[in-house]
Design an enzyme around this catalytic site. Structure first.
Site, mmCIF file in Angstrom:
data_model
loop_
_atom_site.group_PDB
_atom_site.id
_atom_site.type_symbol
_atom_site.label_atom_id
_atom_site.label_comp_id
_atom_site.label_asym_id
_atom_site.label_seq_id
_atom_site.Cartn_x
_atom_site.Cartn_y
_atom_site.Cartn_z
ATOM 1 C CG ASP A 389 -1.797 1.173 1.362
ATOM 2 O OD1 ASP A 389 -2.691 1.300 0.521
ATOM 3 O OD2 ASP A 389 -1.592 1.989 2.290
ATOM 4 C CD GLU A 425 -2.204 2.190 -3.417
ATOM 5 O OE1 GLU A 425 -3.377 2.486 -3.710
ATOM 6 O OE2 GLU A 425 -1.790 2.123 -2.249
#
Length: 750
Positions: A389, A425
């Protein structure tokens, strides 16, 4: 410090009772005797609480905690009634406080109290009144409820602009979860990792609870748990679809934010980690005193046995401790300055994540925490990869994103981590944080440019088809450098964050009122089209168009070069009723509705998804291991990739820049680079994909010889139902009518 600031700091010191006896600061009655815990010197490594039997045959647990700058560390043990016993860890080796406690067995609950200066003006926030979770705890027992006692400062101080400087001396131990000693004795000798090559992978993003909570085939007591995901009924659906990996939304122990608890909501997605080694206890059916570890391992084994890899969505960019006004749960109280990036005004946190804080990955101890955690999940928990993330926040050096940063360098040389699947990401919210296409060759990336292009194409919002050409063929403009391959692009149309696929064709505006934030949360850039009505409707024509658009989007995704990622429930028409930020909807809005499969329309969509994935697995031309060259590789002049206009002519530069809603893509199966495992050349059928996003039908001339003598229709998204193969044959060089908003996939036949 200004004179005013000095006065505020002095006021804070007086409010906290600085200089009181230690027992009072620690939350015990002054003069009350504490139970004696025998502590031997122990070892500084490994970090955490590790049960072992010593050379003298005495069983116990070694405790080791890095706490740079601290003046003292107390180990706190809790009995079944919650009574606390404390012992100082007096051994200090390279800033690691450690000790071995005989007789401490697996299942023992524990925490730490760390002593040091309270000086928020310089970033020092030690407060021994706060029980701290071991960053290396393998299991966590209890919930974070966030009453005022768990804050290191006086949360309700009247002058809020200095509240974070006023120390709170109330004991937090009764209100916070505890770490649990776990015995790691599993060698995984009976496990067989699928080791699916990247090019052959199909990823299925799911939430452990959301995927299993409403599944009728899973026993009620197992729904919402790791055991539920390991149940044959859950695995049967994954196998039927043909996905090769599940990407689990965060399963590290996480906490719920205070603003959600105040509104009666919870953090559902889990992007608020506080324990990087512990499986989230609320997803365990068997217990939270270490049983969650074994349950997670059994889940991984069951998925592996079905040929499915396990990828974890991990959140190492920030923690649940938020900013200077957040709770003191773990790292903030161990060494705030050592773990977090601080601003020049050290009271404040640097925030590249939008969550209040950012871990200082340049610091060796932080880098060690992250890499130790990653290796643990691979070697001891059996997982096969990670999706990071806001990975750009991890790649920052002192300030800027740096692809030679310590984090990326360590991963690249680590003998365990460089072998597993690594997905970035590739952005954060800081300056220069958007890094799509920039991560080094070891990494794959979520490709949001693919998402945006496909959404825009099917809502007829692209000015031309150039962007679609790149995205369909593997995004070579982004990834054809440094030895990267097409699988560097993880292609997706939807993800957990945003509209579901059904909502993407049903809503043009977000409807997040249930989140309690005045519909201000969630993106406004949805690139969606509601097909003529906002939300649910009884209009049969609109519903038919929406289903067609769903077929178009899924077919485009699964025919594109790269690694496709589906979101759980999209294949059966799951809706969040227009909520594009359901992070706090731990209810039927956020869970997969399995009853949809009983409806013929959604069962047809699921069947089409299965068929497309099976087609992808059968045909290597749809999952190439190298980028297309666009050049001829055979005597007849056929290229490995060719693009056609509706007139049946190859596209020119002018055609790429001209307004268009139709694109023909020819994939040659004769020119697939590489060899199979036996060393033989790879060959396959050739295909022509025709994508038409226009509202009205279009005549499309099929390329004739040498491209093809005949074509067989394999997929036609204009049909509500797909047979094993539509099977219609068309001669090369003839015109066919492509209905409005349709994908046709045709196989070249001799």
């Amino acid at each position: 410090m200004s004179s005013a600031a000095e006065q505020e700091a002095v006021a804070g010191e007086r409010a906290t009772g600085e200089g009181r006896p230690a027992a009072a600061v620690n939350g015990a009655r002054p003069g009350a005797p504490l139970p004696v815990i025998p502590v031997r010197p122990g070892r500084p490594t490994p970090l955490g609480a590790r049960f072992r039997v010593g050379a003298d045959g005495v069983a116990g647990t070694n405790f080791a905690l890095w706490a740079g700058g601290a003046e003292g560390v107390e180990l706190c043990l809790f009995d079944e009634q919650g009574r606390e016993s404390r012992a100082p860890l007096t051994e200090l080796t390279h800033e690691i406080w450690h000790g071995f406690v005989p007789g401490v067995m697996p299942g023992q609950r524990y925490g730490y109290r760390v002593h040091g200066r309270w000086d928020p003006w310089t970033g020092a926030r030690w407060n021994p009144a706060k029980l701290l979770l071991d960053p290396y705890a393998r299991a966590v027992d209890g919930d974070f409820t966030l009453p005022a006692e768990v804050y290191g400062h006086v949360r309700d101080w009247p002058e809020q602009h200095v509240a974070d400087t006023v120390r709170d001396d109330r004991d937090s131990a009764p209100f916070v979860p505890k770490g649990v000693v776990v015995h790691d004795d599993d060698d995984w000798s009976d496990d067989h990792r699928p080791k699916t090559p990247w090019a052959d992978s199909v990823i299925y993003e799911l939430h452990v609870k959301g995927f299993t909570q409403r599944h009728p085939g899973i026993p009620p007591e197992l729904r919402g748990t790791y055991a539920g995901l390991a149940h044959p009924a859950a695995i049967e659906h994954l196998v039927r679809l043909g996905v090769t990996a599940v990407e689990l939304l965060p399963v590290h122990q996480f906490a719920h934010e205070d603003h959600l608890l105040r509104r009666g909501l919870r953090n559902y997605w889990g992007y608020n980690s506080i324990g990087y080694f512990a499986p989230h206890a609320a997803y365990a059916a068997t217990g939270t005193r270490g049983q969650q570890v074994g349950e997670f391992k059994r889940m991984v084994r069951a998925l592996h046995a079905a040929g499915i890899e396990v990828i974890l969505d991990v959140v190492y960019n920030h923690t649940a401790e938020a900013d200077e006004l957040g709770p003191t749960l773990s790292l903030k109280g161990i060494d705030n300055r050592g773990y977090y990036r601080l601003q020049p005004d050290a009271r404040r946190y640097a925030d590249y994540t939008g969550c209040g804080n950012t871990l200082h990955v340049v610091q060796p101890q932080v880098l060690r925490l992250i890499t130790d955690s990653l290796r643990y999940w691979v070697t001891e928990m059996g997982v096969d990869g990670f999706r990071f993330d806001l990975a750009a926040a991890l790649a920052r050096s002192m300030h800027d994103v740096d692809m030679l940063s310590p984090f990326l360098a360590v991963i690249a040389q680590d003998p365990v981590l460089r072998r597993v699947k690594l997905i970035a990401e590739p952005w954060d919210i800081g300056s220069g944080g958007y890094q799509v296409g920039a991560f080094p060759p070891l990494w794959t990336e979520w490709n949001d440019r693919y998402r945006d292009a496909v959404r825009d194409f099917w809502r007829h919002a692209l000015p031309d088809v150039r962007e679609m050409g790149y995205r369909l063929s593997g995004s070579s403009d982004l990834y054809a450098w440094g030895g990267r391959r097409p699988w560097a692009s993880v292609n997706f149309v939807t993800a957990h964050d945003g509209f579901t696929l059904r909502d993407l064709v049903s809503y043009e505006r977000k409807h997040n009122e249930a989140n309690g934030e005045g519909n201000r949360d969630g993106t406004d850039d949805n690139r969606s089209w509601n097909c003529g009505a906002e939300g649910e409707t009884d209009d049969a024509d609109i519903l038919a168009l929406r289903r067609r658009q769903l077929r178009n989007l899924l077919t485009t995704l699964l025919l594109s070069t790269g690694v496709p990622m589906l979101v759980a429930g999209d294949e059966m028409g799951r809706t969040q009723r227009g909520n594009n930020n359901a992070y706090c909807q731990d209810n039927e809005l956020g869970w997969v509705d399995w009853s949809l499969l009983q409806e013929p329309a959604w069962r047809n969509l699921s069947d089409l998804t299965c068929r497309l994935i099976a087609l992808r697995h059968r045909h290597p031309v749809l999952r190439r291991r190298a980028f297309f060259s666009g050049r001829a590789h055979s005597a007849d002049g056929l290229r490995d990739l060719a693009w056609f206009t509706p007139q049946g002519t190859e596209m020119t530069e002018h055609d790429w820049f001209a307004p268009a809603a139709t694109l023909g893509m020819y994939l040659s199966g004769r020119d697939i680079p590489g060899r199979d495992e036996h060393g033989a050349r790879i060959s396959d059928d050739s295909f022509l994909a025709v994508l038409h996003a226009g509202e009205h039908p279009v005549a499309f001339r099929l390329p004739g010889p040498p491209w093809a003598e005949r074509y067989e229709v394999v997929v036609d998204t204009g049909r509500e139902e797909q047979a094993d193969a539509p099977g219609t044959l068309h001669a090369g060089g003839t015109d066919i009518t492509v209905p409005g908003r349709t994908v046709l996939l045709l196989r070249v036949r001799p």
